[in-house]
Motif scaffolding. Structure first.
Motif, PDB file in Angstrom:
ATOM      1  N   MET A 109     -29.306  15.430  35.547  1.00 52.20           N
ATOM      2  CA  MET A 109     -30.590  16.021  35.961  1.00 52.20           C
ATOM      3  C   MET A 109     -31.726  15.015  35.762  1.00 52.20           C
ATOM      4  O   MET A 109     -31.662  14.189  34.857  1.00 52.20           O
ATOM      5  CB  MET A 109     -30.821  17.274  35.105  1.00 52.20           C
ATOM      6  N   GLU A 110     -32.767  15.132  36.565  1.00 51.67           N
ATOM      7  CA  GLU A 110     -33.838  14.147  36.546  1.00 51.67           C
ATOM      8  C   GLU A 110     -34.782  14.291  35.348  1.00 51.67           C
ATOM      9  O   GLU A 110     -34.915  15.365  34.773  1.00 51.67           O
ATOM     10  CB  GLU A 110     -34.671  14.246  37.826  1.00 51.67           C
ATOM     11  N   THR A 111     -35.429  13.180  35.036  1.00 56.90           N
ATOM     12  CA  THR A 111     -36.443  13.155  33.982  1.00 56.90           C
ATOM     13  C   THR A 111     -37.826  13.132  34.621  1.00 56.90           C
ATOM     14  O   THR A 111     -38.072  12.360  35.548  1.00 56.90           O
ATOM     15  CB  THR A 111     -36.247  11.898  33.106  1.00 56.90           C
ATOM     16  N   ILE A 112     -38.702  13.996  34.138  1.00 53.74           N
ATOM     17  CA  ILE A 112     -40.048  14.103  34.704  1.00 53.74           C
ATOM     18  C   ILE A 112     -41.079  13.848  33.615  1.00 53.74           C
ATOM     19  O   ILE A 112     -40.994  14.415  32.523  1.00 53.74           O
ATOM     20  CB  ILE A 112     -40.253  15.503  35.326  1.00 53.74           C
ATOM     21  N   LEU A 113     -42.015  12.972  33.912  1.00 55.14           N
ATOM     22  CA  LEU A 113     -43.096  12.667  32.976  1.00 55.14           C
ATOM     23  C   LEU A 113     -44.355  13.417  33.416  1.00 55.14           C
ATOM     24  O   LEU A 113     -44.787  13.280  34.566  1.00 55.14           O
ATOM     25  CB  LEU A 113     -43.358  11.153  32.970  1.00 55.14           C
ATOM     26  N   ILE A 114     -44.903  14.226  32.503  1.00 53.45           N
ATOM     27  CA  ILE A 114     -46.152  14.955  32.796  1.00 53.45           C
ATOM     28  C   ILE A 114     -47.288  14.310  32.007  1.00 53.45           C
ATOM     29  O   ILE A 114     -47.210  14.198  30.784  1.00 53.45           O
ATOM     30  CB  ILE A 114     -46.033  16.445  32.405  1.00 53.45           C
ATOM     31  N   ILE A 115     -48.313  13.857  32.720  1.00 55.47           N
ATOM     32  CA  ILE A 115     -49.470  13.257  32.059  1.00 55.47           C
ATOM     33  C   ILE A 115     -50.647  14.199  32.278  1.00 55.47           C
ATOM     34  O   ILE A 115     -51.187  14.296  33.380  1.00 55.47           O
ATOM     35  CB  ILE A 115     -49.768  11.844  32.607  1.00 55.47           C
ATOM     36  N   GLU A 116     -50.990  14.942  31.261  1.00 48.37           N
ATOM     37  CA  GLU A 116     -51.996  16.014  31.366  1.00 48.37           C
ATOM     38  C   GLU A 116     -52.600  16.241  29.987  1.00 48.37           C
ATOM     39  O   GLU A 116     -51.864  16.380  29.013  1.00 48.37           O
ATOM     40  CB  GLU A 116     -51.294  17.282  31.887  1.00 48.37           C
ATOM     41  N   ASP A 117     -53.939  16.257  29.916  1.00 53.61           N
ATOM     42  CA  ASP A 117     -54.584  16.430  28.612  1.00 53.61           C
ATOM     43  C   ASP A 117     -54.784  17.894  28.218  1.00 53.61           C
ATOM     44  O   ASP A 117     -55.022  18.191  27.056  1.00 53.61           O
ATOM     45  CB  ASP A 117     -55.928  15.694  28.575  1.00 53.61           C
ATOM     46  N   ASP A 175     -36.610  24.872  31.796  1.00 52.95           N
ATOM     47  CA  ASP A 175     -35.804  26.052  32.143  1.00 52.95           C
ATOM     48  C   ASP A 175     -34.898  25.768  33.336  1.00 52.95           C
ATOM     49  O   ASP A 175     -33.837  26.369  33.489  1.00 52.95           O
ATOM     50  CB  ASP A 175     -36.695  27.252  32.478  1.00 52.95           C
ATOM     51  N   GLU A 176     -35.346  24.856  34.200  1.00 55.44           N
ATOM     52  CA  GLU A 176     -34.547  24.509  35.387  1.00 55.44           C
ATOM     53  C   GLU A 176     -33.546  23.395  35.083  1.00 55.44           C
ATOM     54  O   GLU A 176     -32.804  22.962  35.969  1.00 55.44           O
ATOM     55  CB  GLU A 176     -35.455  24.041  36.528  1.00 55.44           C
ATOM     56  N   GLY A 177     -33.602  22.871  33.877  1.00 57.07           N
ATOM     57  CA  GLY A 177     -32.636  21.844  33.491  1.00 57.07           C
ATOM     58  C   GLY A 177     -33.162  20.419  33.512  1.00 57.07           C
ATOM     59  O   GLY A 177     -32.433  19.483  33.175  1.00 57.07           O
ATOM     60  N   TYR A 178     -34.419  20.250  33.907  1.00 54.16           N
ATOM     61  CA  TYR A 178     -34.969  18.891  33.916  1.00 54.16           C
ATOM     62  C   TYR A 178     -35.283  18.442  32.500  1.00 54.16           C
ATOM     63  O   TYR A 178     -35.576  19.252  31.622  1.00 54.16           O
ATOM     64  CB  TYR A 178     -36.276  18.841  34.722  1.00 54.16           C
ATOM     65  N   THR A 179     -35.237  17.132  32.289  1.00 56.65           N
ATOM     66  CA  THR A 179     -35.710  16.551  31.040  1.00 56.65           C
ATOM     67  C   THR A 179     -37.192  16.259  31.218  1.00 56.65           C
ATOM     68  O   THR A 179     -37.587  15.687  32.241  1.00 56.65           O
ATOM     69  CB  THR A 179     -34.953  15.237  30.747  1.00 56.65           C
ATOM     70  N   VAL A 180     -38.007  16.672  30.253  1.00 53.22           N
ATOM     71  CA  VAL A 180     -39.459  16.501  30.408  1.00 53.22           C
ATOM     72  C   VAL A 180     -40.021  15.674  29.260  1.00 53.22           C
ATOM     73  O   VAL A 180     -39.672  15.875  28.095  1.00 53.22           O
ATOM     74  CB  VAL A 180     -40.179  17.874  30.444  1.00 53.22           C
ATOM     75  N   ILE A 181     -40.888  14.741  29.606  1.00 56.55           N
ATOM     76  CA  ILE A 181     -41.623  13.947  28.621  1.00 56.55           C
ATOM     77  C   ILE A 181     -43.093  14.232  28.920  1.00 56.55           C
ATOM     78  O   ILE A 181     -43.470  14.377  30.083  1.00 56.55           O
ATOM     79  CB  ILE A 181     -41.417  12.436  28.837  1.00 56.55           C
TER      80      ILE A 181
END
Ligand code: CA
Length: 228
Positions: free
Chosen positions: A1-9, A23-29
């Protein structure tokens, strides 16, 4: 599964987006400012970056331009989070290089759909091969040169792209719609007959007898099939 980077303050938003994706199985940073975001992108090589425009310090648009110019990161798609009323043409396209944008407040269902669409678009791109050969036809995709029996052919850009797409899909029936999408792009409004016109021009260059094509076969009511 894909890794997604969220840049949000905004921490609450960052957490709700992260949770939905996990919840959908993605890896999140996550990162809460532009500088940290850039550092995380270099460390983790995410498959997608979700980037807020309004960030403390380095803002999202500047960061997006930095990502586009960074040889290590330029291939990573970016979805921008924008405030209502911002000029969309400044957010995506030439100025920042972002792939898509979502207006706040973010609807989680729409967010997930956009993420999936961008990742899917990426997967569809075929692995890049430098050369394609079929009988006496040979094309070099990097140099964009096409040869027939060793002689260079002079193809227009679209003829070249069309021939490359046909050669990649040898033996497979391709509809006009699919050819339009692949050769002319996703958001094009080109008439389907454009495909037929370009096929005719291409046949004049690659067929022995363009009135009886042996290589690009017309599949009635559907489209075309390349036979090699
Ligand atoms: Ca913000």
């Amino acid at each position: 599964m894909e890794t997604i980077l969220i840049i949000e303050d905004e921490q609450i938003l960052a957490e709700s987006l992260s949770k939905r994706l996990r919840d959908e199985g993605y890896t999140v940073i996550t990162a809460s400012n532009g500088e940290d975001g850039l550092a995380r992108a270099h460390e983790e090589h995410p498959d997608l970056i979700v980037l807020d425009i309004m960030l403390p310090g380095l803002d999202g648009l500047s960061l997006c331009r930095i990502i586009q110019r960074d040889a290590e990161l330029a291939h990573i798609p970016v979805i921008m989070l924008t405030a209502r009323g911002m000029e969309v043409d400044k957010i995506i396209g030439l100025e920042s290089g972002a792939d898509d944008y979502i207006v706040k407040p973010v609807a989680l269902g729409e967010f997930l759909a956009r993420v999936r669409a961008v990742l899917r678009r990426l997967q569809k791109q075929p692995t890049i091969k430098d050369e394609l050969t079929s009988n006496d036809l040979h094309i070099n995709l990097i140099g964009r040169r096409a040869y027939r029996s060793g002689e260079e052919m002079h193809l227009t850009n679209k003829e070249f792209d069309l021939l490359a797409e046909l050669m990649r899909n040898r033996g497979v029936v391709m509809s006009r719609d699919l050819i339009l999408t692949k050769v002319w792009g996703y958001d094009c409004f080109v008439d389907k007959r454009t495909v037929d016109v370009h096929i005719r021009w291409l046949r004049e260059k690659i067929e022995q007898d363009s009135s009886e094509p042996q290589r690009i076969i017309t599949v009635r009511g559907v489209g075309y099939r390349f036979e090699g």
